[in-house]
Design an enzyme around this catalytic site. Structure first.
Site, mmCIF file in Angstrom:
data_model
loop_
_atom_site.group_PDB
_atom_site.id
_atom_site.type_symbol
_atom_site.label_atom_id
_atom_site.label_comp_id
_atom_site.label_asym_id
_atom_site.label_seq_id
_atom_site.Cartn_x
_atom_site.Cartn_y
_atom_site.Cartn_z
ATOM 1 N N GLU A 40 71.238 40.579 -61.405
ATOM 2 C CA GLU A 40 70.236 39.361 -61.881
ATOM 3 C C GLU A 40 69.416 40.239 -62.983
ATOM 4 O OE1 GLU A 40 66.718 37.876 -62.779
ATOM 5 O OE2 GLU A 40 66.371 39.325 -61.192
ATOM 6 N N GLY A 51 66.410 40.242 -66.173
ATOM 7 C CA GLY A 51 65.424 39.404 -66.541
ATOM 8 C C GLY A 51 65.232 40.216 -67.885
ATOM 9 N N ALA A 78 68.979 30.843 -66.830
ATOM 10 C CA ALA A 78 69.697 30.993 -65.619
ATOM 11 C C ALA A 78 68.919 31.434 -64.447
ATOM 12 C CB ALA A 78 70.702 32.386 -65.883
ATOM 13 N N ASP A 79 67.910 32.135 -64.749
ATOM 14 C CA ASP A 79 67.185 32.456 -63.534
ATOM 15 C C ASP A 79 66.289 31.423 -62.926
ATOM 16 O OD1 ASP A 79 65.461 32.256 -65.884
ATOM 17 O OD2 ASP A 79 64.185 33.688 -65.580
ATOM 18 N N THR A 92 57.914 38.384 -66.883
ATOM 19 C CA THR A 92 57.492 38.556 -68.186
ATOM 20 C C THR A 92 56.812 37.016 -68.765
ATOM 21 O OG1 THR A 92 59.482 39.843 -68.851
ATOM 22 C CG2 THR A 92 58.444 38.943 -70.685
ATOM 23 N N THR A 148 33.449 46.550 -68.975
ATOM 24 C CA THR A 148 34.485 46.077 -69.885
ATOM 25 C C THR A 148 35.892 45.716 -68.940
ATOM 26 O OG1 THR A 148 33.727 46.725 -72.037
ATOM 27 C CG2 THR A 148 35.835 46.174 -71.680
#
Length: 257
Positions: A6, A8, A108-109, A132, A184
């Site tokens: 698989e 990615g 596809a994922d 992502t 920050t």
């Protein structure tokens, strides 16, 4: 013995199924230029550590969102595993309807996740995959893929803040103790973390309102665990959703053959 690959945009998972359960899993960084020979050297070493070898496999299934890598992954299966792989989007029959304007554009994922979720959760479904990109996919009660939403992933957003703003540092993503940051780093972590919780809750609410029906929400992906306990909008966190979908597709194609 089945090898599921698989891939990615960021990581590639290699998982071994012995017919009853997943017995081994390894991840490598996704590099589109990696050759079949390079994959074979890396994989053979890991198989050896698990007491396995290339010759044990009689099947391979590949799901990739990186088109330029499929050639080399297919050659890995042919040359070193001695099997013809099932490739999602090419020669694998998914057994579901893809009800979007251009079915060929569905990743596809996303399709694999839809099948993996429908296999065990009652539909209709919203499947969230945090990688992502963060995707929200709608699966009908019959298992059909009805479309979805694609948003930037949380890591991508954090990196964009650091890259585009000269004074903002690169910081780790974690759940802050307070919403209002007093420095920050704390402000950035709060904005990204709670901002994504709000994104998730808001899009789930809007999808449910648009569909006008009760829906089960399932989350997967490496980042999804960050939100466990931070929102009640997600019903299930399932790290094995994708490989479960790949196994289901393999079984459907094997039964059909």
């Amino acid at each position: 013995m089945l090898l599921a690959i698989e891939q990615g945009n960021t990581n590639t998972l290699f998982a071994v199924h012995d017919g009853e359960s997943w017995t081994a899993q390894w991840r490598s960084s996704t590099e589109s230029s990696r050759t079949a020979d390079e994959y074979a050297v890396w994989l053979s070493q890991l198989l050896g550590m698990a007491g396995l070898q290339m010759g044990v496999f009689n099947a391979c299934i590949i799901s990739s969102v990186v088109p330029q890598s499929i050639f080399n992954l297919r050659n890995l299966a042919r040359r070193y595993l001695k099997v013809e792989p099932l490739v999602i989007g090419e020669n694998a029959n998914l057994g579901i309807e893809v009800r979007i304007d251009k079915p060929s554009e569905a990743g596809a994922d996303r399709l694999v996740n839809a099948i993996g979720a429908h296999a065990i959760y009652p539909g209709p479904l919203i499947v969230i995959d945090s990688g992502t990109a963060t995707t929200f996919d709608v699966v009908g009660a019959d298992g059909g893929f009805d479309g979805g939403v694609i948003a930037p992933g949380i890591n991508l957003s954090m990196e964009a803040l650091h890259t585009a703003a000269a004074k903002l540092p690169r910081v780790a993503i974690q759940k802050p103790q307070r919403v209002v940051g007093t420095d920050t780093v704390g402000a950035m972590q709060s904005g990204v973390f709670w901002g994504y919780v709000a994104l998730i809750e808001g899009l789930i609410a809007r999808i449910k309102a648009e569909r006008g029906e009760p829906m089960t929400v399932v989350a997967t992906g490496g980042v999804a665990s960050l939100f466990h306990g931070a929102t009640l909008a997600i019903d299930h966190f399932d790290s094995d959703l994708t490989i479960r979908g790949m196994l289901e597709i393999y079984r459907r194609n094997t039964a059909a053959a």
